[in-house]
Design an enzyme around this catalytic site. Structure first.
Site, PDB file in Angstrom:
ATOM      1  N   LYS A 116       0.472  -1.406   0.040  1.00 22.44           N
ATOM      2  CA  LYS A 116       0.234  -0.111   0.118  1.00 22.44           C
ATOM      3  C   LYS A 116       1.048   1.085   0.012  1.00 22.44           C
ATOM      4  O   LYS A 116       0.591   2.099  -0.249  1.00 22.44           O
ATOM      5  CB  LYS A 116      -0.989   0.056   1.109  1.00 22.44           C
ATOM      6  N   GLU A 200      -2.777   6.371   8.248  1.00 23.54           N
ATOM      7  CA  GLU A 200      -3.321   7.508   7.492  1.00 23.54           C
ATOM      8  C   GLU A 200      -4.213   8.045   8.858  1.00 23.54           C
ATOM      9  O   GLU A 200      -4.203   7.725   9.913  1.00 23.54           O
ATOM     10  CB  GLU A 200      -4.459   6.482   6.699  1.00 23.54           C
ATOM     11  N   HIS A 235     -14.088  -3.136   9.932  1.00 24.23           N
ATOM     12  CA  HIS A 235     -13.379  -3.065   8.745  1.00 24.23           C
ATOM     13  C   HIS A 235     -13.805  -4.151   7.797  1.00 24.23           C
ATOM     14  O   HIS A 235     -12.721  -4.447   6.939  1.00 24.23           O
ATOM     15  CB  HIS A 235     -11.456  -2.798   9.164  1.00 24.23           C
ATOM     16  N   ARG A 297      -6.894  -8.359  -7.987  1.00 24.34           N
ATOM     17  CA  ARG A 297      -8.157  -9.797  -8.256  1.00 24.34           C
ATOM     18  C   ARG A 297      -9.492  -9.488  -8.722  1.00 24.34           C
ATOM     19  O   ARG A 297      -9.803  -8.025  -8.974  1.00 24.34           O
ATOM     20  CB  ARG A 297      -7.791 -10.021  -7.190  1.00 24.34           C
TER      21      ARG A 297
END
Length: 625
Positions: A116, A200, A235, A297
């Site tokens: 990421k 983040e 999440h 994917r």
């Protein structure tokens, strides 16, 4: 054209890929672990190959075994599904080196987007806006803590590898940062063999918006519009829909164009998803949407995109892998109506959504009138080794509210027994006024709390009816309890056991049998209300109907592995304090102290494999508590 396809996955995704392959005349090969020897995906394939013991690390995650299975069966292509090895560049490279067609993006594209932190830097260079945060190589707890303080709380810790909500923690208080970091890194290492994280800034009113992209080997890249995946629990996505509620054309054009730029930046081939986080405090706006990550994917939620576009994404994958150009150009694609999907998990909402295992004596979603993508059928076994998702339901209609109503009806008509299932929770979620109005954000489920948790017991009317049915079928394990009343008919009370709980039921007045009870054994019926199934029988004289464990006993809620022990024997603890962490079904479960007291007994250490209801620890209260 591909002739024989091996699906390097299990469950509903393997079944889903096989369905399209069969329609295209392509033979299929399943792989399976010992735990999946009788699984639906094995029964559905033309051929099946055993690849190892139950743990994924010894079977589904061993690329060499999967490639050997493909060679042994003559499969000329491998589809990785999602999860497991689907985003593993080394595996993709090994498949290609073996002369087998890889149904997925080039290994270089997977590598470019697989981490990421690196992906966010690449997107910045491509002109795609990214979320503020820290993506540095210094992974020391001290540096990460300092960066979190600089970003400002709340902050999100996120594994640089993988996805699916694994290795992700929101931290509100600086004092909680280091324990959350430790847990996050441990889960990331377990799931992805990489414990690096990024930080983040937590967006206050976040919505999870993602765009389906597709590229071919001829340089063409298109988007198939956006999906909203904001309804999440810890999440993990729960309900997804397309298109995103409240999305105007200008914002759609901005986000979808950014997604195409992102895909082109890595020469993307195949199906992929560009995920964005949106600050929805003032609605969806183009300048308040930031890139989060790319999933290289097919996604779990791909059916909603298929529903609104009329495209079979798996067919596109197979055709593109075979060298064909994309079947449609961007101008040929348009949105038709609204689609919404719910994920059915083997979990118990009444017990903090703990995964549930066992044999599916009753499972009847196939009776519904919406699309069903399932990996299990009645009689199948739900094991503790893999993700607890059993199936997906997808409703498609011209209008969003009608699609929601169709999905809700399908959920409440579904029965699942004795494995616990989240269908009642999903139905309550769809009934929520904010969901109905499209006022979504990723914290909605947590904010609603117990309002979305279905009742632990069925309604009084159903309990009376169950008691009456049991009386009719007899024989009784114990007498009913009669009661005398002046100037009124005598009343009668039955002592029932409902999912292990004792309940006294007055069934003086007859109850109408408007449900369909299913006998599951002597003197027991199963009834379903709001999609929640209850096993009901008469309580016996020797039954308490309630767990008799000591109030301070810490029992394993399911089979799993102890991965952390936070206390020692003799230590003073307070109610709610973390004692142990158990890993099962690819998730961590924290076990806490039920009372203030002292750890009088500790029977577990990190690395232990434990069975359900094993006594892991005991907390004893002091004389003053």
């Amino acid at each position: 054209m591909i002739r024989k396809l091996l699906i390097a996955n299990r469950g509903e995704i393997a079944c889903r890929v096989m369905r399209t392959a069969r329609e295209m005349g392509i033979a299929t090969v399943a792989v399976y672990s010992d735990a999946d020897a009788k699984a639906l995906h094995v029964r559905s394939a033309d051929e099946a190959v055993r690849i190892g013991p139950a743990p994924a690390a010894e079977s589904y995650l061993v690329g060499e075994k999967i490639i050997a299975a493909a060679k042994a069966t003559g499969a000329d292509a491998i589809h990785p599904g999602y999860g497991f090895l689907s985003e593993n560049a080394a595996f993709a490279r090994a498949v290609i080196a073996a002369g087998i067609t890889w149904v997925g993006p080039a290994p270089e594209s997977i590598e470019a987007m697989g981490l990421k932190d690196a992906a966010k830097k690449l997107m910045q260079d491509a002109g795609v806006p990214v979320t503020p945060g820290y993506m540095g190589k210094d992974q020391s707890p001290e540096r990460l803590r300092k960066e979190a303080d600089s970003i400002g709380y709340p902050v999100l810790i996120k594994a640089v590898a993988g996805g699916g909500g694994k290795g992700m923690r929101k931290v509100d208080d600086p004092a909680d940062f280091l324990p959350a970091l430790e847990s996050c890194k441990r889960e990331a290492n377990s799931s992805f063999a990489n414990d690096e994280v990024l930080l983040e800034k937590w967006v206050t009113s976040p919505r999870h918006i993602e765009v389906q992209v597709f590229g071919d080997k001829h340089g063409n890249v298109v988007h198939l519009f956006e999906r909203d995946c904001s309804l999440q629990r810890r999440h993990q996505k729960v309900i997804e829909e397309a298109p995103a509620p409240g999305m105007d054309e200008a914002t759609r054009e901005a986000i979808c164009s950014a997604a195409v730029r992102a895909a082109k930046a890595v020469d993307y081939v195949g199906a992929g998803t560009i995920e964005f986080i949106a600050d929805a405090s003032e609605g969806l706006k183009a300048d308040r949407i930031w890139f989060m990550e790319m999933n290289t994917r097919l996604q779990v939620e791909h059916p909603v995109t298929e529903a609104i576009t009329g495209v079979d994404l798996v067919e596109w994958q197979l055709r593109v892998a075979g060298g064909e150009p994309l079947p449609l150009a961007q101008d040929d694609l348009e949105i038709d109506g609204h689609a919404i999907e719910a994920r059915l998990y083997a979990e118990d909402p009444a017990r903090d959504f703990l995964p549930s295992i066992g044999t599916l004596t009753e499972f009847s979603p196939e009776d519904c009138r919406v699309r069903l993508d399932s990996g299990v059928e009645e009689g199948d076994e739900i094991t503790p080794y893999y993700d607890p998702m059993m199936a997906k339901m997808v409703a498609h209609n011209e209008h969003r509210d009608h699609a929601i109503a169709e999905l809700r009806q399908a959920l409440i008509e579904t029965s699942c027994w004795p494995v616990r299932c989240n269908v009642a929770f999903l139905a309550l979620l769809l009934d929520d006024p904010d969901v109905a109005a499209g006022r979504l954000d990723t914290a909605l489920i947590a904010r609603k709390g117990d309002a979305l948790v279905p009742p632990a017991l069925p309604s009084e009317a159903l309990l009376r009816g169950a008691a009456q049915k049991l009386v009719e079928e007899g024989p009784l394990p114990q007498p009913l309890i009669p009661g005398f009343r002046l100037n009124a008919p005598p009343r009668c009370t039955a002592q029932l056991e409902v999912n292990g709980r004792r309940v006294d039921v007055d069934f003086t007045e007859p109850a109408e049998h408007w449900w369909m009870p299913m006998p599951v054994g002597p003197e027991k019926v199963v009834i379903t209300e709001w999609g929640q199934s209850f096993g009901i029988g008469f309580a016996r004289n020797d039954a308490t109907g309630i767990a008799s464990a000591h109030d301070g006993d810490i029992l394993a809620p399911m089979p799993g592995k102890v991965i952390a022990v936070a206390v020692s024997e003799g230590e003073r603890v307070t109610k709610g304090q973390r004692l142990l962490t158990l890993e099962a079904m690819k998730m961590e479960h924290t076990l806490t102290a039920p009372i203030d007291g002292t750890v009088a007994e500790l029977n577990a250490k990190a690395g232990d494999q434990v069975q359900v209801e094993a006594l892991l620890a005991r907390v004893e209260a002091g004389e003053d508590e």
